[in-house]
Design an enzyme around this catalytic site. Structure first.
Site, PDB file in Angstrom:
ATOM      1  N   TYR A  60      10.238   6.229 -22.130  1.00 21.03           N
ATOM      2  CA  TYR A  60      11.379   6.629 -20.940  1.00 21.03           C
ATOM      3  C   TYR A  60      11.176   7.004 -20.118  1.00 21.03           C
ATOM      4  CZ  TYR A  60      14.491   2.668 -20.219  1.00 21.03           C
ATOM      5  OH  TYR A  60      15.504   1.273 -20.107  1.00 21.03           O
ATOM      6  N   GLU A  62      12.912   8.107 -16.864  1.00 26.05           N
ATOM      7  CA  GLU A  62      13.969   7.682 -16.017  1.00 26.05           C
ATOM      8  C   GLU A  62      13.805   9.372 -15.001  1.00 26.05           C
ATOM      9  OE1 GLU A  62      17.927   6.917 -17.176  1.00 26.05           O
ATOM     10  OE2 GLU A  62      17.786   4.256 -16.906  1.00 26.05           O
ATOM     11  N   ASP A 206       5.141  -1.899   6.400  1.00 31.51           N
ATOM     12  CA  ASP A 206       4.684  -2.431   4.707  1.00 31.51           C
ATOM     13  C   ASP A 206       3.479  -2.911   5.837  1.00 31.51           C
ATOM     14  OD1 ASP A 206       4.538  -4.062   2.903  1.00 31.51           O
ATOM     15  OD2 ASP A 206       5.895  -6.133   3.366  1.00 31.51           O
ATOM     16  N   THR A 233       2.031  -2.995  -1.508  1.00 34.71           N
ATOM     17  CA  THR A 233       1.548  -3.192  -2.784  1.00 34.71           C
ATOM     18  C   THR A 233       0.330  -2.199  -3.166  1.00 34.71           C
ATOM     19  OG1 THR A 233       0.032  -4.840  -1.959  1.00 34.71           O
ATOM     20  CG2 THR A 233       2.882  -6.038  -2.064  1.00 34.71           C
ATOM     21  N   LYS A 236      -2.995  -5.798  -3.990  1.00 38.57           N
ATOM     22  CA  LYS A 236      -3.612  -5.862  -2.968  1.00 38.57           C
ATOM     23  C   LYS A 236      -4.768  -5.625  -2.830  1.00 38.57           C
ATOM     24  CE  LYS A 236       0.575  -8.558  -1.968  1.00 38.57           C
ATOM     25  NZ  LYS A 236       1.132  -8.763  -0.898  1.00 38.57           N
ATOM     26  N   ARG A 242      -0.297  -4.178 -10.833  1.00 35.83           N
ATOM     27  CA  ARG A 242       0.548  -5.015  -9.306  1.00 35.83           C
ATOM     28  C   ARG A 242       1.834  -3.328  -9.306  1.00 35.83           C
ATOM     29  NH1 ARG A 242      -0.870  -9.525  -9.055  1.00 35.83           N
ATOM     30  NH2 ARG A 242       0.995 -10.017  -7.324  1.00 35.83           N
TER      31      ARG A 242
HETATM   32  C1  LIG Z   1       3.188  -9.112  -0.792  1.00 44.30           C
HETATM   33  C2  LIG Z   1       3.580  -8.433  -0.058  1.00 44.30           C
HETATM   34  C3  LIG Z   1       5.483  -7.618  -0.838  1.00 44.30           C
HETATM   35  C4  LIG Z   1       5.565  -8.001  -1.422  1.00 44.30           C
HETATM   36  O1  LIG Z   1       5.012  -7.849  -2.432  1.00 44.30           O
HETATM   37  P1  LIG Z   1       5.512  -8.245  -3.873  1.00 44.30           P
HETATM   38  O2  LIG Z   1       4.437  -6.986  -4.904  1.00 44.30           O
HETATM   39  O3  LIG Z   1       4.892  -9.594  -4.453  1.00 44.30           O
HETATM   40  O4  LIG Z   1       6.934  -7.580  -4.422  1.00 44.30           O
HETATM   41  C5  LIG Z   1       6.032  -7.231   0.513  1.00 44.30           C
HETATM   42  N1  LIG Z   1       5.324  -7.067   2.165  1.00 44.30           N
HETATM   43  C6  LIG Z   1       4.270  -7.708   2.493  1.00 44.30           C
HETATM   44  C7  LIG Z   1       4.044  -7.996   3.381  1.00 44.30           C
HETATM   45  C8  LIG Z   1       3.317  -8.607   1.336  1.00 44.30           C
HETATM   46  O5  LIG Z   1       2.240  -9.230   1.912  1.00 44.30           O
END
Ligand SMILES: *Cc1c(COP(=O)(O)O)cnc(C)c1O
Length: 452
Positions: A60, A62, A206, A233, A236, A242
Protein backbone atom coordinates in the site's frame (compact mmCIF):
# COMPACT_ATOMS: atom_id res chain seq x y z
CA UNK A 1 -10.12 -26.03 -32.07
CA UNK A 2 -6.63 -26.55 -33.50
CA UNK A 3 -5.42 -30.09 -32.88
CA UNK A 4 -2.18 -28.90 -31.31
CA UNK A 5 -3.84 -26.56 -28.81
CA UNK A 6 -4.74 -29.40 -26.46
CA UNK A 7 -1.44 -31.24 -26.60
CA UNK A 8 0.78 -28.50 -25.18
CA UNK A 9 1.16 -28.40 -21.41
CA UNK A 10 0.06 -25.39 -19.38
CA UNK A 11 3.10 -23.16 -19.07
CA UNK A 12 1.80 -20.83 -16.37
CA UNK A 13 2.29 -22.22 -12.90
CA UNK A 14 1.95 -25.84 -14.05
CA UNK A 15 1.81 -27.17 -10.48
CA UNK A 16 -1.51 -25.44 -9.85
CA UNK A 17 -4.72 -27.32 -10.44
CA UNK A 18 -6.86 -24.20 -10.51
CA UNK A 19 -8.67 -24.16 -13.88
CA UNK A 20 -7.95 -20.44 -14.14
CA UNK A 21 -4.37 -21.32 -15.05
CA UNK A 22 -5.51 -23.60 -17.80
CA UNK A 23 -7.59 -20.73 -19.18
CA UNK A 24 -4.57 -18.44 -19.06
CA UNK A 25 -2.74 -21.06 -21.06
CA UNK A 26 -5.58 -21.23 -23.58
CA UNK A 27 -5.27 -17.46 -23.92
CA UNK A 28 -1.54 -17.80 -24.61
CA UNK A 29 -2.41 -20.15 -27.45
CA UNK A 30 -5.13 -17.84 -28.76
CA UNK A 31 -2.71 -14.91 -28.79
CA UNK A 32 0.09 -16.95 -30.37
CA UNK A 33 -2.03 -18.54 -33.09
CA UNK A 34 -3.91 -15.45 -34.23
CA UNK A 35 -2.97 -12.04 -35.54
CA UNK A 36 -4.02 -9.07 -33.45
CA UNK A 37 -5.29 -6.25 -35.62
CA UNK A 38 -7.05 -4.35 -32.81
CA UNK A 39 -5.19 -1.00 -32.88
CA UNK A 40 -5.45 -0.47 -29.12
CA UNK A 41 -3.75 -3.74 -28.20
CA UNK A 42 -0.11 -4.72 -28.07
CA UNK A 43 2.28 -7.32 -26.60
CA UNK A 44 4.48 -6.39 -23.64
CA UNK A 45 8.02 -7.62 -23.11
CA UNK A 46 9.03 -10.37 -20.69
CA UNK A 47 10.45 -7.68 -18.38
CA UNK A 48 7.17 -5.78 -18.27
CA UNK A 49 5.32 -9.02 -17.47
CA UNK A 50 7.84 -9.81 -14.75
CA UNK A 51 7.41 -6.43 -13.04
CA UNK A 52 3.62 -6.78 -13.17
CA UNK A 53 3.66 -10.22 -11.63
CA UNK A 54 5.84 -9.16 -8.70
CA UNK A 55 5.41 -8.82 -4.91
CA UNK A 56 4.82 -5.09 -5.40
CA UNK A 57 1.13 -5.97 -5.61
CA UNK A 58 1.30 -6.62 -1.85
CA UNK A 59 2.11 -3.02 -1.00
CA UNK A 60 0.00 0.00 0.00
CA UNK A 61 1.46 3.39 -0.97
CA UNK A 62 -1.28 6.03 -0.91
CA UNK A 63 0.36 9.37 -1.60
CA UNK A 64 3.39 10.22 -3.72
CA UNK A 65 7.15 9.51 -3.43
CA UNK A 66 8.41 10.95 -0.14
CA UNK A 67 4.84 11.74 1.00
CA UNK A 68 3.10 8.45 1.77
CA UNK A 69 0.39 7.50 4.21
CA UNK A 70 2.07 4.11 4.93
CA UNK A 71 5.52 2.95 6.00
CA UNK A 72 7.83 0.64 4.09
CA UNK A 73 7.81 2.57 0.83
CA UNK A 74 11.56 3.08 0.38
CA UNK A 75 11.66 0.81 -2.67
CA UNK A 76 8.31 1.85 -4.08
CA UNK A 77 9.34 5.52 -3.86
CA UNK A 78 12.37 4.87 -6.03
CA UNK A 79 10.38 2.78 -8.51
CA UNK A 80 7.68 5.42 -8.91
CA UNK A 81 10.37 8.10 -9.30
CA UNK A 82 11.93 6.08 -12.13
CA UNK A 83 8.53 5.90 -13.84
CA UNK A 84 7.93 9.64 -13.39
CA UNK A 85 11.37 10.73 -14.61
CA UNK A 86 11.25 8.45 -17.65
CA UNK A 87 7.75 9.63 -18.59
CA UNK A 88 8.89 13.25 -18.36
CA UNK A 89 11.85 12.50 -20.59
CA UNK A 90 9.71 10.65 -23.15
CA UNK A 91 7.25 13.53 -23.57
CA UNK A 92 9.38 16.63 -22.77
CA UNK A 93 7.15 17.27 -19.77
CA UNK A 94 7.72 19.08 -16.48
CA UNK A 95 5.46 16.82 -14.52
CA UNK A 96 4.13 13.28 -14.72
CA UNK A 97 1.55 11.38 -12.71
CA UNK A 98 1.96 7.64 -13.27
CA UNK A 99 -0.80 6.50 -10.91
CA UNK A 100 -3.99 6.53 -13.04
CA UNK A 101 -5.32 2.98 -13.18
CA UNK A 102 -6.47 3.46 -16.78
CA UNK A 103 -6.86 5.98 -19.57
CA UNK A 104 -10.42 6.67 -18.44
CA UNK A 105 -9.20 7.47 -14.91
CA UNK A 106 -6.52 9.78 -16.27
CA UNK A 107 -9.09 11.77 -18.24
CA UNK A 108 -11.49 11.96 -15.36
CA UNK A 109 -8.73 13.22 -13.05
CA UNK A 110 -7.80 16.01 -15.48
CA UNK A 111 -11.42 17.14 -15.81
CA UNK A 112 -11.70 17.05 -12.02
CA UNK A 113 -8.45 19.00 -11.60
CA UNK A 114 -9.48 21.90 -13.79
CA UNK A 115 -13.28 22.07 -13.96
CA UNK A 116 -16.21 22.73 -11.67
CA UNK A 117 -19.49 20.83 -12.14
CA UNK A 118 -21.35 22.34 -15.07
CA UNK A 119 -18.22 23.68 -16.82
CA UNK A 120 -17.94 23.14 -20.55
CA UNK A 121 -15.46 20.79 -22.21
CA UNK A 122 -15.10 20.91 -25.99
CA UNK A 123 -14.04 17.54 -27.42
CA UNK A 124 -14.30 15.48 -30.60
CA UNK A 125 -17.69 13.79 -30.72
CA UNK A 126 -17.85 10.02 -30.44
CA UNK A 127 -19.17 9.36 -33.98
CA UNK A 128 -16.40 11.57 -35.40
CA UNK A 129 -13.76 9.37 -33.76
CA UNK A 130 -13.63 10.65 -30.18
CA UNK A 131 -13.60 8.42 -27.12
CA UNK A 132 -16.40 7.44 -24.72
CA UNK A 133 -14.63 9.33 -21.93
CA UNK A 134 -14.89 12.56 -23.95
CA UNK A 135 -18.50 13.16 -23.02
CA UNK A 136 -20.59 10.16 -23.98
CA UNK A 137 -23.87 10.49 -22.05
CA UNK A 138 -23.35 7.03 -20.50
CA UNK A 139 -20.32 8.24 -18.51
CA UNK A 140 -20.09 9.83 -15.07
CA UNK A 141 -18.13 12.78 -16.51
CA UNK A 142 -21.01 13.66 -18.81
CA UNK A 143 -23.31 13.96 -15.79
CA UNK A 144 -20.90 16.35 -14.10
CA UNK A 145 -19.57 18.49 -16.96
CA UNK A 146 -21.17 19.96 -20.05
CA UNK A 147 -19.58 18.41 -23.13
CA UNK A 148 -19.83 19.98 -26.55
CA UNK A 149 -18.67 17.90 -29.52
CA UNK A 150 -16.84 18.96 -32.67
CA UNK A 151 -16.73 16.81 -35.78
CA UNK A 152 -14.63 15.92 -38.80
CA UNK A 153 -14.80 17.08 -42.40
CA UNK A 154 -15.84 14.73 -45.24
CA UNK A 155 -12.09 14.31 -45.92
CA UNK A 156 -11.68 12.97 -42.39
CA UNK A 157 -9.73 15.86 -40.85
CA UNK A 158 -10.77 17.77 -37.71
CA UNK A 159 -13.29 20.46 -38.64
CA UNK A 160 -11.16 23.31 -37.26
CA UNK A 161 -13.62 25.98 -38.35
CA UNK A 162 -16.38 24.29 -36.40
CA UNK A 163 -14.02 23.83 -33.44
CA UNK A 164 -13.24 27.54 -33.46
CA UNK A 165 -16.87 28.56 -33.79
CA UNK A 166 -17.92 26.26 -30.91
CA UNK A 167 -15.04 27.49 -28.75
CA UNK A 168 -16.11 31.11 -29.22
CA UNK A 169 -19.73 30.29 -28.59
CA UNK A 170 -19.31 28.05 -25.53
CA UNK A 171 -16.12 29.47 -23.90
CA UNK A 172 -14.98 25.99 -22.72
CA UNK A 173 -12.74 25.44 -19.70
CA UNK A 174 -11.00 22.65 -21.63
CA UNK A 175 -10.45 22.09 -25.32
CA UNK A 176 -9.62 18.43 -25.79
CA UNK A 177 -7.91 16.93 -28.82
CA UNK A 178 -8.01 13.16 -28.65
CA UNK A 179 -9.55 10.21 -30.43
CA UNK A 180 -9.72 6.47 -30.91
CA UNK A 181 -10.58 6.44 -34.60
CA UNK A 182 -8.89 9.31 -36.43
CA UNK A 183 -6.22 8.75 -39.04
CA UNK A 184 -4.71 12.23 -39.50
CA UNK A 185 -2.13 14.26 -37.59
CA UNK A 186 -3.90 17.02 -35.62
CA UNK A 187 -2.85 20.62 -36.17
CA UNK A 188 -2.01 21.26 -32.51
CA UNK A 189 -0.67 24.77 -33.20
CA UNK A 190 -3.97 25.80 -34.75
CA UNK A 191 -5.97 24.52 -31.77
CA UNK A 192 -3.57 26.26 -29.36
CA UNK A 193 -4.20 29.51 -31.17
CA UNK A 194 -7.96 29.05 -30.91
CA UNK A 195 -7.70 28.31 -27.16
CA UNK A 196 -5.54 31.36 -26.52
CA UNK A 197 -8.53 33.59 -27.21
CA UNK A 198 -10.65 31.88 -24.52
CA UNK A 199 -10.04 32.98 -20.90
CA UNK A 200 -9.03 30.19 -18.50
CA UNK A 201 -9.16 27.60 -21.26
CA UNK A 202 -6.86 24.65 -20.65
CA UNK A 203 -5.56 22.63 -23.61
CA UNK A 204 -5.70 18.90 -23.16
CA UNK A 205 -4.60 16.15 -25.54
CA UNK A 206 -5.70 12.54 -25.04
CA UNK A 207 -3.04 10.68 -27.00
CA UNK A 208 -4.04 7.22 -25.73
CA UNK A 209 -3.66 5.75 -29.20
CA UNK A 210 -0.62 7.56 -30.55
CA UNK A 211 1.54 8.16 -27.45
CA UNK A 212 3.97 5.47 -28.61
CA UNK A 213 4.28 7.20 -31.98
CA UNK A 214 5.03 10.47 -30.15
CA UNK A 215 7.59 8.75 -27.92
CA UNK A 216 9.08 7.12 -31.01
CA UNK A 217 9.44 10.45 -32.79
CA UNK A 218 7.05 9.83 -35.69
CA UNK A 219 4.15 11.98 -34.46
CA UNK A 220 4.19 15.57 -33.13
CA UNK A 221 3.99 16.06 -29.37
CA UNK A 222 1.09 18.31 -28.32
CA UNK A 223 3.13 19.60 -25.35
CA UNK A 224 5.55 21.13 -27.87
CA UNK A 225 2.69 23.22 -29.31
CA UNK A 226 1.41 24.92 -26.17
CA UNK A 227 -0.84 22.12 -24.90
CA UNK A 228 -0.85 22.07 -21.11
CA UNK A 229 -1.74 18.46 -20.41
CA UNK A 230 -1.52 15.17 -22.21
CA UNK A 231 -3.19 11.99 -21.02
CA UNK A 232 -2.55 8.54 -22.40
CA UNK A 233 -2.95 4.87 -21.77
CA UNK A 234 0.27 2.97 -21.24
CA UNK A 235 -0.84 -0.31 -22.85
CA UNK A 236 -1.48 0.72 -26.45
CA UNK A 237 1.38 1.98 -28.62
CA UNK A 238 3.55 2.64 -25.54
CA UNK A 239 3.67 -1.14 -25.08
CA UNK A 240 3.47 -1.11 -21.30
CA UNK A 241 1.09 -2.56 -18.70
CA UNK A 242 -2.62 -1.66 -18.71
CA UNK A 243 -2.82 1.78 -17.15
CA UNK A 244 -2.95 5.53 -17.55
CA UNK A 245 -0.50 8.44 -17.47
CA UNK A 246 -0.83 12.23 -17.23
CA UNK A 247 2.03 14.50 -18.29
CA UNK A 248 1.99 18.27 -18.22
CA UNK A 249 3.96 21.42 -18.66
CA UNK A 250 3.89 23.24 -15.36
CA UNK A 251 6.35 26.06 -15.89
CA UNK A 252 5.98 26.63 -19.61
CA UNK A 253 2.37 27.42 -20.28
CA UNK A 254 0.90 28.39 -23.62
CA UNK A 255 2.85 31.54 -24.50
CA UNK A 256 -0.27 32.87 -26.20
CA UNK A 257 -2.30 32.29 -23.11
CA UNK A 258 -3.83 34.90 -20.82
CA UNK A 259 -3.76 32.93 -17.55
CA UNK A 260 -0.30 31.40 -17.02
CA UNK A 261 -0.50 31.93 -13.31
CA UNK A 262 -3.35 29.49 -12.60
CA UNK A 263 -1.99 27.02 -15.12
CA UNK A 264 1.29 26.85 -13.25
CA UNK A 265 -0.59 25.17 -10.41
CA UNK A 266 -1.76 22.47 -12.76
CA UNK A 267 0.70 19.74 -11.68
CA UNK A 268 -0.44 20.07 -8.06
CA UNK A 269 -4.08 20.12 -9.08
CA UNK A 270 -3.53 16.99 -11.16
CA UNK A 271 -1.75 15.10 -8.38
CA UNK A 272 -4.56 15.93 -5.95
CA UNK A 273 -7.20 14.99 -8.51
CA UNK A 274 -5.66 11.53 -9.02
CA UNK A 275 -5.16 10.88 -5.30
CA UNK A 276 -7.22 11.40 -3.22
CA UNK A 277 -9.60 13.03 -5.72
CA UNK A 278 -10.56 10.05 -7.82
CA UNK A 279 -8.43 7.04 -6.78
CA UNK A 280 -7.15 5.21 -3.72
CA UNK A 281 -3.83 3.38 -3.42
CA UNK A 282 -1.64 3.13 -6.52
CA UNK A 283 -0.96 -0.19 -8.27
CA UNK A 284 2.74 -0.42 -7.44
CA UNK A 285 3.32 -3.53 -9.55
CA UNK A 286 1.81 -1.75 -12.55
CA UNK A 287 3.83 1.41 -11.86
CA UNK A 288 6.98 -0.72 -11.83
CA UNK A 289 5.93 -2.21 -15.16
CA UNK A 290 5.31 1.32 -16.50
CA UNK A 291 8.84 2.28 -15.42
CA UNK A 292 10.25 -0.74 -17.24
CA UNK A 293 8.18 -0.03 -20.37
CA UNK A 294 9.15 3.65 -20.41
CA UNK A 295 12.79 2.56 -20.13
CA UNK A 296 12.25 0.42 -23.24
CA UNK A 297 10.46 3.29 -25.00
CA UNK A 298 13.51 5.51 -24.48
CA UNK A 299 15.76 3.12 -26.42
CA UNK A 300 16.65 3.78 -30.09
CA UNK A 301 15.00 0.46 -31.01
CA UNK A 302 11.66 1.93 -30.04
CA UNK A 303 12.03 4.65 -32.67
CA UNK A 304 12.55 1.97 -35.30
CA UNK A 305 9.45 0.22 -33.97
CA UNK A 306 7.35 3.41 -34.20
CA UNK A 307 8.52 4.04 -37.78
CA UNK A 308 7.64 0.48 -38.75
CA UNK A 309 4.14 0.76 -37.21
CA UNK A 310 3.37 3.67 -39.55
CA UNK A 311 5.07 2.07 -42.57
CA UNK A 312 3.07 -1.12 -42.00
CA UNK A 313 -0.20 0.82 -41.61
CA UNK A 314 0.39 2.73 -44.85
CA UNK A 315 1.25 -0.49 -46.69
CA UNK A 316 -1.79 -2.31 -45.34
CA UNK A 317 -4.04 0.64 -46.20
CA UNK A 318 -2.66 0.84 -49.75
CA UNK A 319 -3.14 -2.88 -50.35
CA UNK A 320 -6.69 -2.81 -48.98
CA UNK A 321 -7.47 0.04 -51.37
CA UNK A 322 -5.97 -1.98 -54.25
CA UNK A 323 -8.40 -4.74 -53.34
CA UNK A 324 -11.39 -2.39 -53.51
CA UNK A 325 -11.88 -1.39 -49.87
CA UNK A 326 -13.01 2.19 -49.14
CA UNK A 327 -11.00 3.76 -46.33
CA UNK A 328 -12.31 6.56 -44.10
CA UNK A 329 -10.17 9.64 -44.68
CA UNK A 330 -8.66 7.99 -47.77
CA UNK A 331 -5.85 6.23 -45.86
CA UNK A 332 -3.78 6.79 -42.74
CA UNK A 333 -1.02 8.96 -41.30
CA UNK A 334 -0.73 6.94 -38.10
CA UNK A 335 -1.26 3.32 -37.02
CA UNK A 336 -5.04 3.24 -37.59
CA UNK A 337 -7.22 2.24 -40.52
CA UNK A 338 -11.00 2.58 -40.66
CA UNK A 339 -12.56 0.53 -43.44
CA UNK A 340 -16.01 1.29 -44.76
CA UNK A 341 -17.18 -2.24 -45.64
CA UNK A 342 -20.82 -1.23 -46.05
CA UNK A 343 -20.16 1.22 -48.86
CA UNK A 344 -17.53 -0.95 -50.53
CA UNK A 345 -19.27 -4.32 -50.33
CA UNK A 346 -22.68 -4.02 -48.63
CA UNK A 347 -21.51 -5.94 -45.56
CA UNK A 348 -21.88 -4.53 -42.04
CA UNK A 349 -18.87 -4.25 -39.75
CA UNK A 350 -20.16 -6.73 -37.16
CA UNK A 351 -20.63 -9.53 -39.70
CA UNK A 352 -17.14 -8.91 -41.03
CA UNK A 353 -15.66 -8.82 -37.52
CA UNK A 354 -17.31 -12.16 -36.71
CA UNK A 355 -16.04 -13.80 -39.90
CA UNK A 356 -12.49 -12.50 -39.38
CA UNK A 357 -12.54 -13.79 -35.81
CA UNK A 358 -13.16 -17.28 -37.19
CA UNK A 359 -9.90 -17.14 -39.16
CA UNK A 360 -7.83 -15.72 -36.29
CA UNK A 361 -7.73 -12.10 -37.44
CA UNK A 362 -8.99 -10.02 -34.52
CA UNK A 363 -10.32 -6.48 -35.02
CA UNK A 364 -13.43 -4.53 -34.10
CA UNK A 365 -16.54 -3.24 -35.83
CA UNK A 366 -16.58 0.54 -35.65
CA UNK A 367 -19.05 3.28 -36.52
CA UNK A 368 -18.07 5.77 -39.22
CA UNK A 369 -18.51 9.54 -38.72
CA UNK A 370 -21.79 9.58 -40.64
CA UNK A 371 -22.96 6.07 -39.78
CA UNK A 372 -26.56 5.01 -40.03
CA UNK A 373 -25.94 1.49 -38.74
CA UNK A 374 -25.79 2.34 -35.03
CA UNK A 375 -23.39 0.94 -32.43
CA UNK A 376 -24.36 -2.70 -32.97
CA UNK A 377 -24.40 -2.82 -36.80
CA UNK A 378 -21.85 -0.17 -37.72
CA UNK A 379 -20.67 0.15 -41.30
CA UNK A 380 -16.97 -0.13 -40.65
CA UNK A 381 -14.16 -2.03 -39.01
CA UNK A 382 -11.18 -0.46 -37.31
CA UNK A 383 -7.75 -2.04 -37.41
CA UNK A 384 -4.15 -1.12 -36.80
CA UNK A 385 -0.57 -2.30 -36.83
CA UNK A 386 1.07 -1.79 -33.36
CA UNK A 387 0.65 -5.39 -32.17
CA UNK A 388 1.64 -7.02 -35.45
CA UNK A 389 4.66 -4.77 -35.69
CA UNK A 390 5.79 -5.83 -32.21
CA UNK A 391 5.75 -9.43 -33.43
CA UNK A 392 8.02 -8.46 -36.31
CA UNK A 393 5.56 -8.53 -39.20
CA UNK A 394 6.60 -6.22 -42.02
CA UNK A 395 5.55 -5.03 -45.45
CA UNK A 396 5.32 -8.47 -47.16
CA UNK A 397 3.03 -9.72 -44.38
CA UNK A 398 0.77 -6.66 -44.71
CA UNK A 399 0.01 -7.73 -48.29
CA UNK A 400 -0.75 -11.25 -47.13
CA UNK A 401 -3.11 -9.99 -44.41
CA UNK A 402 -4.96 -7.74 -46.86
CA UNK A 403 -5.36 -10.76 -49.14
CA UNK A 404 -6.88 -12.83 -46.32
CA UNK A 405 -9.18 -9.95 -45.45
CA UNK A 406 -10.45 -9.84 -49.02
CA UNK A 407 -11.03 -13.61 -49.15
CA UNK A 408 -12.99 -13.47 -45.89
CA UNK A 409 -14.95 -10.51 -47.22
CA UNK A 410 -15.84 -12.40 -50.40
CA UNK A 411 -17.20 -15.23 -48.23
CA UNK A 412 -19.28 -12.70 -46.26
CA UNK A 413 -20.69 -11.33 -49.50
CA UNK A 414 -21.59 -14.85 -50.66
CA UNK A 415 -23.14 -15.69 -47.27
CA UNK A 416 -25.07 -12.42 -47.18
CA UNK A 417 -25.47 -12.40 -43.40
CA UNK A 418 -23.75 -13.50 -40.21
CA UNK A 419 -25.96 -16.56 -39.59
CA UNK A 420 -25.24 -17.93 -43.09
CA UNK A 421 -21.47 -17.91 -42.55
CA UNK A 422 -21.47 -21.53 -41.33
CA UNK A 423 -22.02 -22.68 -44.91
CA UNK A 424 -18.47 -21.54 -45.58
CA UNK A 425 -16.90 -23.16 -42.52
CA UNK A 426 -14.48 -25.23 -44.62
CA UNK A 427 -13.22 -22.21 -46.57
CA UNK A 428 -12.84 -20.24 -43.34
CA UNK A 429 -10.93 -23.11 -41.74
CA UNK A 430 -8.49 -23.16 -44.67
CA UNK A 431 -7.71 -19.49 -44.14
CA UNK A 432 -7.53 -20.11 -40.37
CA UNK A 433 -4.76 -22.66 -40.93
CA UNK A 434 -2.81 -20.24 -43.12
CA UNK A 435 -3.11 -17.49 -40.49
CA UNK A 436 -1.92 -19.85 -37.75
CA UNK A 437 1.08 -20.98 -39.77
CA UNK A 438 2.19 -17.39 -40.37
CA UNK A 439 1.40 -16.30 -36.81
CA UNK A 440 3.61 -19.02 -35.37
CA UNK A 441 6.57 -17.74 -37.36
CA UNK A 442 6.32 -14.52 -35.33
CA UNK A 443 6.34 -15.53 -31.64
CA UNK A 444 4.76 -13.17 -29.15
CA UNK A 445 7.20 -11.80 -26.58
CA UNK A 446 7.19 -12.84 -22.98
CA UNK A 447 5.80 -16.37 -23.05
CA UNK A 448 6.98 -19.80 -24.07
CA UNK A 449 5.64 -20.72 -27.48
CA UNK A 450 2.93 -23.38 -27.72
CA UNK A 451 4.52 -26.67 -28.75
CA UNK A 452 3.19 -29.03 -31.37
C1 LIG B 1 -8.31 3.65 -25.00
C2 LIG B 1 -8.64 5.07 -24.78
C3 LIG B 1 -8.99 5.56 -23.52
C4 LIG B 1 -9.34 4.69 -22.34
O1 LIG B 1 -8.39 3.89 -21.86
P1 LIG B 1 -8.76 2.75 -20.78
O2 LIG B 1 -7.44 2.38 -20.24
O3 LIG B 1 -9.48 1.70 -21.51
O4 LIG B 1 -9.63 3.39 -19.75
C5 LIG B 1 -9.16 6.93 -23.37
N1 LIG B 1 -9.01 7.75 -24.41
C6 LIG B 1 -8.72 7.33 -25.65
C7 LIG B 1 -8.58 8.30 -26.76
C8 LIG B 1 -8.54 5.96 -25.88
O5 LIG B 1 -8.27 5.53 -27.11
Amino acid sequence: MPANSTTSKPVVNPSSTDPVFDLIHQEEIRQSDGLELIPSENYVSADVLKAMGSVLTNKYSEGYPGKRYYGGNENVDQIETFAIERAKQLFHADHANVQPHSGANANEAVYFAWCQPGDTILAMSLPAGGHLTHGSPVTRSAKIYHFVGYGVTPEGDIDYDELERLAREHQPKIILVGYSAFMKIPDFARVAKIAAAIPDCMLMADMAHVAGLIAGGVHPNPLDFGFHVMTTTTHKTLRGPRGGLIVSRGKVSNPLHKVPHTLEKLPTLIDRAVFPGTQGGPLDHVIAAKAVAFGEDLQPAFQTYAQQIVANAKALAAELQNLGFTLQGGGTDNHLILVNVKDSFGIDGKTYETALDKVGLTLNANALPTDKGGAFRPSGVRLGTPAMTTRGLGLPEMKIIAGWMKRVLDLCVKAGSEDQLDQYAAELETIRAEVRTLARQFPIPGIPQPTE
